[in-house]
Design an enzyme around this catalytic site. Structure first.
Site, PDB file in Angstrom:
ATOM      1  CG  ASP A  73      30.505  30.848  55.977  1.00 12.92           C
ATOM      2  OD1 ASP A  73      30.769  30.367  57.096  1.00 12.92           O
ATOM      3  OD2 ASP A  73      31.355  30.962  55.069  1.00 12.92           O
ATOM      4  CD1 TRP A  88      36.326  34.359  54.339  1.00 18.48           C
ATOM      5  CD2 TRP A  88      36.303  32.339  53.380  1.00 18.48           C
ATOM      6  NE1 TRP A  88      37.553  33.775  54.553  1.00 18.48           N
ATOM      7  CE2 TRP A  88      37.562  32.537  53.985  1.00 18.48           C
ATOM      8  CE3 TRP A  88      36.066  31.138  52.717  1.00 18.48           C
ATOM      9  CZ2 TRP A  88      38.577  31.576  53.936  1.00 18.48           C
ATOM     10  CZ3 TRP A  88      37.075  30.177  52.672  1.00 18.48           C
ATOM     11  CH2 TRP A  88      38.310  30.406  53.275  1.00 18.48           C
ATOM     12  CE  LYS A 137      37.878  30.537  59.305  1.00 23.02           C
ATOM     13  NZ  LYS A 137      39.282  30.872  59.087  1.00 23.02           N
TER      14      LYS A 137
END
Lengths: 360, 360
Positions: free
Chosen positions: A171, A102, A195
């Site tokens: 993030d 990511w 999530k």
């Protein structure tokens, strides 16, 4: 109904409380004769939901007043470009810490925009199984970007780095609302909701107000943080139902005692599974080094793919869903977000021991 | 429960069928032990919902095979910049037809990006109460942008313009799925879901495949149509629940007989209200000229604001919600999208007549 133990990485398990509340209200919200999904976002009936959700985030996450809490769309993937697009101009530099798939995606978008980037550190040499300790920040960097928890590689920062005043942009898609944040060095925290915060469809962005002061008028209106901040995320129609679900999630989190209480539960939950790995004499091998093991995503492998397939097949008969690992790490992955109940982790740990006995 | 007659412009009324189906399934989807909101978007359980919704759009709207059907995020407002960003390069020109607040917003974003635009025609001289008939297209234009129905001003194209081969790009946010489309000149049709297609949180983009062939690699990954087209709108996590709700909406539309049947019902529904306006001897005044009256949004005024306030107050006691007009037109507005039942329009028309008798 038998609830599944859903170990998917995202979209992921939600608290039963949130689902059952939504079920009660989905046809007739607060006796209005309408679903919340039908309510204009310019009316108190929706605005109350919107503002209550923002207040819950501020309260539970202890967000200081000089930060805005925004609901955007397009996932964390859209933040990958919005951040450099808005915060880095001309020859200015942005720092990135690369700890997995990511954070790699994040820096890629800064480069597509032609921004100057500096890799502070990377753990790519060991397929992202550790968090680098030597971090060389650029003193003039406009921000340092990091991914607090890497969903695929299962590594998590246990302490936020000291950046000496450079704003840290995090993030936190896979670990938002799971531990207490020290906001001192933070420039922004963002997360796709799907999530650890709610269903898919909203991106939570918590940004220090001074960061978007330099936004340029050559950037499309919808892509400027200032547009959404000025209008309390009501410049255009927000994803009302997702925001409502985030609110229900946070009410549930509050009822458990808030984020510190959740963190303690998460430590306990993850320990069941990590213990099963550590006590297996190598039958199960965790991907991440022990000092940076994620409390949210636990990737592990076994000695053969056949055995892994057998494990997944048998786990499904026991109502455990989504344990297949990501292709870049292989093997298995147990995602145990806030909403995963303790008994789910215990059931998995027990199954792991049992499976090893039969196949070890 | 008494259902409200919800005349809001968006988010707006949804079919009861869709809400009740969602209520049944929201905790336990297809006996999976999970909500659909919890299901990974990389599993057949979700992919079936995703692909069924796309198939229903293709079937009901008769979308030709050389068009992709995409689910994006960020509302129609994000299409305002994505279209010029991706489809117009260097000195190329984009044509715009300006018929109200939304088409003005669309061209504004093309200008922010520094693109060359040409206003084909505008009805601003009469506060957007008509559709211009003289349209001077730029033969070399990369596209002609138009707003098929202006939600605020209540004007609607009754026939798509002949563009002589220039692709027509239509913001159909407020009238998608309400009438048959001749796809001959179409480059793209897009719509925020929350007016006529479902709840807020997804943008439907139906685009001719050749349009995004020239996309540049300097554009962020998430902002390129090709990214989403290649991955069947699964490049990143889609707004799964909104897409599911769009699917339920379309099943309901199909059960009514499809789009032509819906169009006939909409004609009948709108006529109740327009007749009440026309037979009022000026007590009610419609904003739009008769030949371009919208079947979706009916703005009208009365002789004083006090009377309008009284009208709204009394309508609410009769369970009619959302009739206050937009500030730029004033007065009242009845939004009567696909999901508004005929009895809602009849009830409003009867109330209008009754109110006039008492206050005329």
């Amino acid at each position: 109904m038998k609830r599944a133990f859903n170990f998917s990485a995202g979209p992921a398990i939600l608290p039963v409380y949130a689902l059952e509340e939504a079920q009660k209200e989905i046809v007739n919200f607060k006796n209005s004769g309408m679903s919340l999904m039908e309510v204009s976002h310019r009316t108190p009936l929706y605005e109350d939901v919107h503002n209550e959700t923002i207040s819950l985030i501020r309260e539970l996450y202890k967000v200081p007043d000089n930060f805005d809490i925004l609901f955007l769309q397009g996932g964390a993937s859209s933040q990958f470009f919005m951040i450099p697009m808005n915060l880095v101009h001309n020859d200015e530099i942005a720092d990135y810490i690369i700890t997995g798939a990511w954070s790699e995606k994040a820096i890629k978008e800064a480069k597509i925009l032609g921004k100057k980037t500096n890799v502070v550190a990377t753990s790519k040499d060991k397929n992202f199984n550790y968090i680098p300790s030597e971090l060389k920040f650029t003193p003039s960097a406009k921000y340092v970007h990091m991914t607090s928890n890497e969903t695929i590689h299962g590594v998590q920062f246990k302490k936020l780095p000291e950046t000496n005043g450079v704003p840290l942009i995090i993030d936190a898609s896979s670990d938002i609302f799971s531990y207490h944040i020290d906001w001192k060095n933070i420039g922004a925290i963002y997360a796709g909701a799907q999530k650890n915060a709610g269903p898919a469809g909203a991106t939570i962005v918590i940004m220090r107000k001074d960061l978007y002061e330099r936004e340029k008028e050559t950037i499309p209106t919808m892509l400027r943080y200032s547009t959404h901040a000025k209008e309390n995320s009501l410049y255009n129609t927000p994803p009302v139902f997702t925001i409502y679900m985030i609110g229900l999630n946070l009410k549930w989190l509050k009822s458990l005692g808030g984020i510190d209480a959740m963190n303690a539960i998460n430590e306990k939950k993850a320990k069941y599974i990590y213990d099963a790995i550590d006590e297996s004499n190598g039958f199960y091998k965790g991907h991440a080094e022990k000092n940076c093991r994620s409390l949210m995503n636990i990737p592990f492998i076994m000695k053969s793919e056949d055995l892994e397939k057998k494990f997944i097949k048998e786990s499904e008969t026991l109502n455990m869903i989504g344990l297949k690992g990501h292709r870049s790490v292989g093997g298995l992955r147990a995602s145990v977000y806030n909403a995963m109940p303790e008994e789910g982790c215990l059931a998995l740990a027990n199954f792991m021991k049992d499976f090893m006995k039969k196949n070890g």
